[in-house]
Design a protein around this motif. Structure first.
Motif, PDB file in Angstrom:
ATOM      1  N   UNK A 145      -5.356  33.210 125.858  1.00 41.89           N
ATOM      2  CA  UNK A 145      -4.259  32.581 125.640  1.00 41.89           C
ATOM      3  C   UNK A 145      -4.017  31.114 125.973  1.00 41.89           C
ATOM      4  N   UNK A 146      -4.722  30.493 126.987  1.00 43.65           N
ATOM      5  CA  UNK A 146      -4.885  29.322 127.257  1.00 43.65           C
ATOM      6  C   UNK A 146      -5.692  28.259 126.219  1.00 43.65           C
ATOM      7  N   UNK A 147      -6.509  28.896 125.628  1.00 45.08           N
ATOM      8  CA  UNK A 147      -7.673  28.175 124.701  1.00 45.08           C
ATOM      9  C   UNK A 147      -6.683  28.268 123.390  1.00 45.08           C
ATOM     10  N   UNK A 148      -6.032  29.286 123.016  1.00 51.59           N
ATOM     11  CA  UNK A 148      -5.200  29.257 121.894  1.00 51.59           C
ATOM     12  C   UNK A 148      -4.005  28.251 121.925  1.00 51.59           C
ATOM     13  N   UNK A 149      -3.221  28.009 123.244  1.00 54.43           N
ATOM     14  CA  UNK A 149      -2.436  27.057 123.490  1.00 54.43           C
ATOM     15  C   UNK A 149      -3.122  25.613 123.311  1.00 54.43           C
ATOM     16  N   UNK A 150      -4.212  25.554 123.894  1.00 51.96           N
ATOM     17  CA  UNK A 150      -4.887  24.253 123.806  1.00 51.96           C
ATOM     18  C   UNK A 150      -4.903  24.056 122.488  1.00 51.96           C
ATOM     19  N   UNK A 151      -5.762  24.749 121.598  1.00 53.16           N
ATOM     20  CA  UNK A 151      -6.075  24.315 120.324  1.00 53.16           C
ATOM     21  C   UNK A 151      -4.929  24.055 119.416  1.00 53.16           C
ATOM     22  N   UNK A 152      -3.910  24.642 119.704  1.00 55.87           N
ATOM     23  CA  UNK A 152      -2.410  24.633 118.965  1.00 55.87           C
ATOM     24  C   UNK A 152      -1.749  23.169 119.232  1.00 55.87           C
ATOM     25  N   UNK A 153      -2.143  22.670 120.556  1.00 58.03           N
ATOM     26  CA  UNK A 153      -1.327  21.637 121.209  1.00 58.03           C
ATOM     27  C   UNK A 153      -2.486  20.522 121.044  1.00 58.03           C
ATOM     28  N   UNK A 154      -3.456  20.604 120.698  1.00 60.82           N
ATOM     29  CA  UNK A 154      -4.518  19.382 120.218  1.00 60.82           C
ATOM     30  C   UNK A 154      -4.366  18.988 118.952  1.00 60.82           C
ATOM     31  N   UNK A 155      -3.247  18.028 118.774  1.00 60.21           N
ATOM     32  CA  UNK A 155      -2.961  17.743 117.344  1.00 60.21           C
ATOM     33  C   UNK A 155      -4.001  16.866 116.748  1.00 60.21           C
ATOM     34  N   UNK A 156      -4.579  15.932 117.689  1.00 56.05           N
ATOM     35  CA  UNK A 156      -5.707  15.078 116.718  1.00 56.05           C
ATOM     36  C   UNK A 156      -7.029  16.117 116.237  1.00 56.05           C
ATOM     37  N   UNK A 157      -7.200  16.946 117.237  1.00 60.22           N
ATOM     38  CA  UNK A 157      -8.256  17.802 116.683  1.00 60.22           C
ATOM     39  C   UNK A 157      -8.105  18.544 115.555  1.00 60.22           C
ATOM     40  N   UNK A 158      -6.647  18.978 115.318  1.00 60.40           N
ATOM     41  CA  UNK A 158      -6.324  19.882 114.293  1.00 60.40           C
ATOM     42  C   UNK A 158      -6.613  18.721 113.058  1.00 60.40           C
ATOM     43  N   UNK A 159      -5.956  17.558 113.241  1.00 61.07           N
ATOM     44  CA  UNK A 159      -5.672  16.405 112.123  1.00 61.07           C
ATOM     45  C   UNK A 159      -7.085  16.470 111.493  1.00 61.07           C
ATOM     46  N   UNK A 160      -8.061  16.275 112.268  1.00 59.16           N
ATOM     47  CA  UNK A 160      -9.312  16.036 111.845  1.00 59.16           C
ATOM     48  C   UNK A 160     -10.340  17.140 111.353  1.00 59.16           C
ATOM     49  N   UNK A 161      -9.706  18.470 111.625  1.00 58.74           N
ATOM     50  CA  UNK A 161     -10.221  19.658 111.194  1.00 58.74           C
ATOM     51  C   UNK A 161     -11.119  20.407 112.099  1.00 58.74           C
ATOM     52  N   UNK A 162     -11.257  19.787 113.533  1.00 59.09           N
ATOM     53  CA  UNK A 162     -12.046  20.616 114.565  1.00 59.09           C
ATOM     54  C   UNK A 162     -11.508  22.087 114.728  1.00 59.09           C
ATOM     55  N   UNK A 163     -12.535  22.941 114.846  1.00 60.41           N
ATOM     56  CA  UNK A 163     -12.241  24.189 115.133  1.00 60.41           C
ATOM     57  C   UNK A 163     -13.249  24.945 116.185  1.00 60.41           C
ATOM     58  N   UNK A 164     -12.823  25.248 117.204  1.00 57.16           N
ATOM     59  CA  UNK A 164     -13.620  25.765 118.214  1.00 57.16           C
ATOM     60  C   UNK A 164     -13.739  27.600 117.905  1.00 57.16           C
ATOM     61  N   UNK A 165     -15.034  27.641 117.719  1.00 55.65           N
ATOM     62  CA  UNK A 165     -15.722  28.976 117.193  1.00 55.65           C
ATOM     63  C   UNK A 165     -16.137  29.859 118.061  1.00 55.65           C
ATOM     64  N   UNK A 166     -16.519  29.588 119.192  1.00 57.83           N
ATOM     65  CA  UNK A 166     -17.062  30.400 120.126  1.00 57.83           C
ATOM     66  C   UNK A 166     -16.780  30.004 121.587  1.00 57.83           C
ATOM     67  N   UNK A 167     -16.303  30.805 122.434  1.00 58.65           N
ATOM     68  CA  UNK A 167     -16.091  30.564 123.884  1.00 58.65           C
ATOM     69  C   UNK A 167     -16.561  31.550 124.860  1.00 58.65           C
ATOM     70  N   UNK A 168     -17.406  31.034 125.623  1.00 57.49           N
ATOM     71  CA  UNK A 168     -17.782  32.216 126.660  1.00 57.49           C
ATOM     72  C   UNK A 168     -17.678  31.522 127.984  1.00 57.49           C
ATOM     73  N   UNK A 169     -17.764  32.213 129.269  1.00 59.88           N
ATOM     74  CA  UNK A 169     -17.512  31.684 130.585  1.00 59.88           C
ATOM     75  C   UNK A 169     -18.660  30.552 130.611  1.00 59.88           C
ATOM     76  N   UNK A 170     -18.358  29.184 130.668  1.00 53.89           N
ATOM     77  CA  UNK A 170     -19.245  28.079 130.802  1.00 53.89           C
ATOM     78  C   UNK A 170     -19.837  27.572 129.539  1.00 53.89           C
TER      79      UNK A 170
END
Length: 133
Positions: free
Chosen positions: A7-32
């Motif tokens: 949920x934190x990552x989802x919220x972070x991605x939604x609130x990161x307007x600049x990253x969304x604006x340029x089209x950045x997408x986090x595709x994989x997250x594991x611990x560290x």
């Protein structure tokens, strides 16, 4: 992955307007660890038709931030040492990979690589994040 962290990552991605604006997408997250991609469009090119250095840095920083967030903490960038090694030309996307170097109680350090769609190393660096909550 833990529901709270997801949920934190989802919220972070939604609130990161600049990253969304340029089209950045986090595709994989594991611990560290995290990976993200940025499509190479006209909007992220410099005057020489290469990927703008600021776009590479943003991709690296956002990917490192996602890896740091994988510990369930909100983080901000504290410091970065970033090296441009090769121009990103004629590629469809660039990809960043973040790997943990050290995770302390408040400070986390990650190694970042930015590669093109042919896996050529374009930039690399060390990013430091501080937990703020």
């Amino acid at each position: 992955m833990d529901e709270k962290i997801e949920k934190m990552l989802k919220d972070r991605n939604e609130k990161n307007r600049f990253a969304r604006y340029i089209g950045m997408e986090v595709t994989k997250v594991e611990t560290g660890y995290a990976e993200a991609v940025l499509p190479v469009t006209e909007n992220v090119l410099n005057p020489y038709s290469a990927v703008h250095g600021g776009a590479m840095f943003t991709l690296a920083d956002g990917t490192g931030g996602a890896a740091a967030t994988s510990y369930g903490r909100r983080v901000v960038t504290l410091d970065a040492d970033f090296h441009y090694l090769k121009m990103g030309v004629e590629c469809k996307y660039i990809k960043a990979i973040a790997r943990e170097v050290r995770c302390g109680r408040r400070v986390m350090v990650f190694r970042l690589e930015v590669r093109d769609d042919e896996d050529a190393l374009l930039a690399e660096g060390t990013f430091t994040y501080m937990a703020v909550g």
